[in-house]
Design a protein around this motif. Sequence first.
Motif, short mmCIF file in Angstrom:
data_model
loop_
_atom_site.label_atom_id
_atom_site.label_comp_id
_atom_site.label_asym_id
_atom_site.label_seq_id
_atom_site.Cartn_x
_atom_site.Cartn_y
_atom_site.Cartn_z
N HIS A 25 0.80 -1.26 0.07
CA HIS A 25 0.00 -0.04 -0.06
C HIS A 25 1.14 1.21 -0.14
N HIS A 27 1.21 4.91 -2.66
CA HIS A 27 0.84 5.54 -3.91
C HIS A 27 2.20 6.36 -4.24
N HIS A 205 -9.58 0.91 -1.18
CA HIS A 205 -9.42 1.87 0.12
C HIS A 205 -10.92 1.89 0.66
N HIS A 229 -6.29 0.07 4.17
CA HIS A 229 -6.65 0.65 5.30
C HIS A 229 -7.46 -0.33 6.12
N ASP A 287 1.95 4.16 2.78
CA ASP A 287 0.72 5.06 1.91
C ASP A 287 1.24 6.13 1.13
ZN ZN Z 1 -3.62 4.70 0.44
#
Ligand code: ZN
Length: 346
Positions: A25, A27, A205, A229, A287
């Motif tokens: 996870h 980005h 998500h 998450h 993240d």
């Molecule tokens: Zn994320």
Amino acid sequence: MSQTISASATQPGSATALRPIAELHVHVEGTLEVELMVKLARRNGIVLPTYDADVLREKYKFDSLQSFLDIYYENLAVLKTEDDFYDLATAYLTRAAAAGVRHAEIFFDPQTHLLNDIPIEVVFGGFSAALGDARTNLDVSSGLIMCFLRDQGADAAMQTLEQALPFRDSFIGVGLDSAEVGFPPSLFTDVFARASAEGLRRVAHAGEEGGPDYVWEALDLLGVERIDHGNRALEDPYLVARLRDEQIPLTVCPLSNVALRTASSDLSQHPLLNMLDEGLLVTINSDDPAYFGGYIDDNLTAMTEALDLSPAQLDTLAENSFTASFLPEADKIRYTAEVSKYRAER
Ligand code: ZN
Ligand code: ADE
């Protein structure tokens, strides 16, 4: 303090041994460090309010997901050329390798770049080249997961999938990100069904700001194989039982949760231990590390300090990361054996 996988931490028997881990996870756009942003702005002749990295970083004070997304999208205007996308992904993969990451499944947001008038082939060209070179130069395997921006709606998501399908071999799956509340998974049933028919893996998500109902919908209507998450799933014991019984992974991002106040305002109150106690298949991830205070090793170090995680718990988190990945079974076994070797030798 317990042992961590910090990139700088040395281990008995080897000055450089790092606990192997997968990152599931992250980005890639959220790994845009201010220094690289300034460099790309200068390279592309883009005017920034200031070129002082420290002043730019001062804006990184968030109180919600949206307060972060506003700055995150604005900053992405510096990405213009294939080289820019290559440099961004290469910087992340190099940093991740130094943290012990052996495999990464990396989100990207093509709609943001399309809205900035960047052709999708430029995005795929830069990212694909970076991932290929990381395998050769860093011995890190990786795959791209194309996320739909939920606040752009379902029609835009379907158009994006159509535009990406000529590059089908360049990505392994689809995801759902951006503003959550008000954009439930149910809106995206058709595009996820289409993606599934194309053989793409599916994640979303859910339960970051939205309630447990968003997690249920992601599972039941989108058929996702992991929840990104998922903190708010803990509010519903039936959902916890489902996640445990089916061992559906939750890709948890502690520093993000604290920075955006989506799970707890303090790492010591983070629900990670409850999740592990409940028997959930949890992984730790970064993240948007350029915005939330650190990479996967920083997340593990911070959680180890806040929750006094034991080396055995860190081993479990590392094993979980490979189990929860979309790697072929043989690779999962190979990487999990690397974790066992690390454990035996430490
Ligand atoms: Zn994320
Ligand atoms: N896009 C980038 N980071 C995100 C996050 N934490 N939640 C939703 N969308 C995102």
